[in-house]
Design a protein around this motif. Structure first.
Motif, mmCIF file in Angstrom:
data_model
loop_
_atom_site.group_PDB
_atom_site.id
_atom_site.type_symbol
_atom_site.label_atom_id
_atom_site.label_comp_id
_atom_site.label_asym_id
_atom_site.label_seq_id
_atom_site.Cartn_x
_atom_site.Cartn_y
_atom_site.Cartn_z
ATOM 1 N N LEU A 142 0.832 -1.203 0.000
ATOM 2 C CA LEU A 142 0.000 0.000 0.000
ATOM 3 C C LEU A 142 0.870 1.257 0.000
ATOM 4 O O LEU A 142 0.592 2.229 -0.728
ATOM 5 N N GLY A 143 1.933 1.260 0.780
ATOM 6 C CA GLY A 143 2.831 2.417 0.820
ATOM 7 C C GLY A 143 3.490 2.658 -0.524
ATOM 8 O O GLY A 143 3.624 3.811 -0.966
ATOM 9 N N PHE A 144 3.899 1.571 -1.189
ATOM 10 C CA PHE A 144 4.528 1.731 -2.495
ATOM 11 C C PHE A 144 3.535 2.292 -3.523
ATOM 12 O O PHE A 144 3.886 3.160 -4.330
ATOM 13 N N GLY A 145 2.300 1.805 -3.469
ATOM 14 C CA GLY A 145 1.286 2.316 -4.393
ATOM 15 C C GLY A 145 1.010 3.788 -4.193
ATOM 16 O O GLY A 145 0.908 4.563 -5.168
ATOM 17 N N LEU A 146 0.902 4.204 -2.944
ATOM 18 C CA LEU A 146 0.675 5.624 -2.663
ATOM 19 C C LEU A 146 1.864 6.478 -3.094
ATOM 20 O O LEU A 146 1.697 7.602 -3.593
ATOM 21 N N HIS A 147 3.063 5.928 -2.897
ATOM 22 C CA HIS A 147 4.264 6.662 -3.284
ATOM 23 C C HIS A 147 4.301 6.870 -4.802
ATOM 24 O O HIS A 147 4.628 7.967 -5.296
ATOM 25 N N LEU A 159 1.759 9.479 -5.789
ATOM 26 C CA LEU A 159 2.221 10.821 -5.431
ATOM 27 C C LEU A 159 3.262 11.335 -6.414
ATOM 28 O O LEU A 159 3.226 12.505 -6.842
ATOM 29 N N ILE A 160 4.204 10.465 -6.814
ATOM 30 C CA ILE A 160 5.235 10.867 -7.780
ATOM 31 C C ILE A 160 4.605 11.246 -9.116
ATOM 32 O O ILE A 160 4.960 12.248 -9.758
ATOM 33 N N MET A 161 3.630 10.418 -9.562
ATOM 34 C CA MET A 161 2.980 10.689 -10.838
ATOM 35 C C MET A 161 2.195 12.005 -10.791
ATOM 36 O O MET A 161 2.239 12.807 -11.737
ATOM 37 N N MET A 215 6.933 8.396 -13.653
ATOM 38 C CA MET A 215 6.862 6.925 -13.703
ATOM 39 C C MET A 215 8.228 6.328 -14.005
ATOM 40 O O MET A 215 8.633 5.321 -13.416
ATOM 41 N N LEU A 216 8.984 6.943 -14.930
ATOM 42 C CA LEU A 216 10.307 6.433 -15.271
ATOM 43 C C LEU A 216 11.269 6.527 -14.085
ATOM 44 O O LEU A 216 12.056 5.607 -13.820
ATOM 45 N N VAL A 217 11.198 7.660 -13.389
ATOM 46 C CA VAL A 217 12.060 7.821 -12.211
ATOM 47 C C VAL A 217 11.739 6.785 -11.150
ATOM 48 O O VAL A 217 12.640 6.170 -10.542
ATOM 49 N N GLU A 218 10.443 6.562 -10.887
ATOM 50 C CA GLU A 218 10.036 5.589 -9.873
ATOM 51 C C GLU A 218 10.443 4.175 -10.279
ATOM 52 O O GLU A 218 10.863 3.375 -9.445
ATOM 53 N N THR A 219 10.316 3.852 -11.566
ATOM 54 C CA THR A 219 10.739 2.533 -12.048
ATOM 55 C C THR A 219 12.236 2.342 -11.859
ATOM 56 O O THR A 219 12.698 1.261 -11.437
ATOM 57 N N PHE A 220 13.016 3.352 -12.168
ATOM 58 C CA PHE A 220 14.461 3.271 -11.999
ATOM 59 C C PHE A 220 14.825 3.051 -10.527
ATOM 60 O O PHE A 220 15.684 2.230 -10.197
ATOM 61 N N LEU A 221 14.150 3.792 -9.631
ATOM 62 C CA LEU A 221 14.424 3.612 -8.200
ATOM 63 C C LEU A 221 14.011 2.229 -7.711
ATOM 64 O O LEU A 221 14.691 1.625 -6.862
ATOM 65 N N PHE A 222 12.908 1.714 -8.259
ATOM 66 C CA PHE A 222 12.447 0.374 -7.858
ATOM 67 C C PHE A 222 13.468 -0.695 -8.278
ATOM 68 O O PHE A 222 13.761 -1.628 -7.525
#
Length: 205
Positions: free
Chosen positions: A132-137, A140-142, A176-183
Motif C-alpha cells: 500500500l505504501g509503495f502504491g501511494l508513493h 504521489l510521484i505521478m 513513472m520512469l524515475v520511480e521505475t528506476f528507483l524500484f
C-alpha cells in the motif's frame, strides 16, 4: 523325448484320476512300449497331476489293439491351472519408485516445518502495508510530475491549455520512469544483500 522333458512338458495339466493311474501302471508293464516311455509312465503314476502331452505320448506308443479310448482314460479328470510367477520389477522402475518416495518425503517434511520455518521479512513488499505504501508513493510521484509539467508548460506557452496538458502528461511519464528506476535499484540491492547473507550462513554451517 527324454524322461525329464516328458514329466515337465508344457501345456495342459490334468489331475490324476483312478483311470489315469491304472492306465499309467499298465503302460509301465506293457511289453510293446519303449523302455523310456515305461519309465515315464511309472514316474507319472506317482504324481497327483500329469501333463496331457505325456499321457498322449504314452498312449500313442502303445499298440492300437491294446490301448484304451482316450475318453475313457480322461473320464473324471479336471484341468489344473498354474498361476504364472509374478514379474520382478526392473531396475529402472525401482529407481523411479525410489525417487518418487524421496520427493514425497521431502514434500511431507516441508509441509511439517512450514509453520515453524522463519520467513524472510526483508523481502520487498512482503506485507500489505509495504504494498500500500509503495502504491501511494507511485501515485504521489505521478501526480507531482503531472503538476510540475503542467505548470512549466503553462508558463512557457502563454497559458495554452493543450500544451499545458501535454506538459502534465510528460511530467507524469517522467515521474513513472524515475520511480521505475528507483524500484530496480532497490530490488537489486535487496537481492545482492540476500545472496551475501545466504553465502555467510552456508559458510557458518
Amino acid at each position: 523325448m527324454s524322461t525329464t522333458n516328458q514329466k515337465t512338458a508344457p501345456g495342459l495339466i490334468i489331475s490324476t484320476t483312478e483311470s489315469i493311474h491304472s492306465f499309467l501302471l499298465s503302460a509301465s508293464k506293457n511289453l510293446h512300449l519303449s523302455q523310456e516311455l515305461k519309465e515315464i509312465a511309472l514316474d507319472l503314476s506317482l504324481q497327483k497331476s500329469v501333463p496331457y502331452q505325456s499321457i498322449r505320448a504314452i498312449w500313442m506308443g502303445l499298440h492300437p489293439s491294446t490301448r484304451p479310448e482316450l475318453l475313457q482314460i480322461f473320464s473324471g479328470s479336471e484341468f489344473i491351472f498354474i498361476s504364472p510367477k509374478p514379474r520382478g520389477k526392473s531396475e529402472e522402475l525401482k529407481q523411479r519408485l525410489r525417487k518418487l518416495a524421496e520427493v514425497a518425503e521431502r514434500n511431507e517434511y516441508r509441509e511439517l516445518v512450514r509453520d515453524i520455518t522463519p520467513k524472510d521479512t526483508n523481502e520487498p513488499f512482503s506485507s500489505y502495508k509495504d504494498q500500500l505504501g509503495f502504491g501511494l508513493h507511485v501515485a504521489l510521484i505521478m501526480l507531482t510530475g503531472y503538476l510540475v509539467g503542467y505548470a512549466t508548460f503553462r508558463a512557457l506557452f502563454s497559458h495554452n491549455s493543450a500544451m499545458s496538458a501535454a506538459g502534465g502528461i510528460l511530467g507524469l511519464v517522467m515521474g513513472m520512469l524515475v520511480e521505475t528506476f528507483l524500484f530496480i535499484i532497490r530490488t537489486s540491492d535487496h537481492e545482492r544483500s540476500s545472496s551475501l547473507h545466504n553465502s555467510r550462513m552456508k559458510k557458518s554451517q
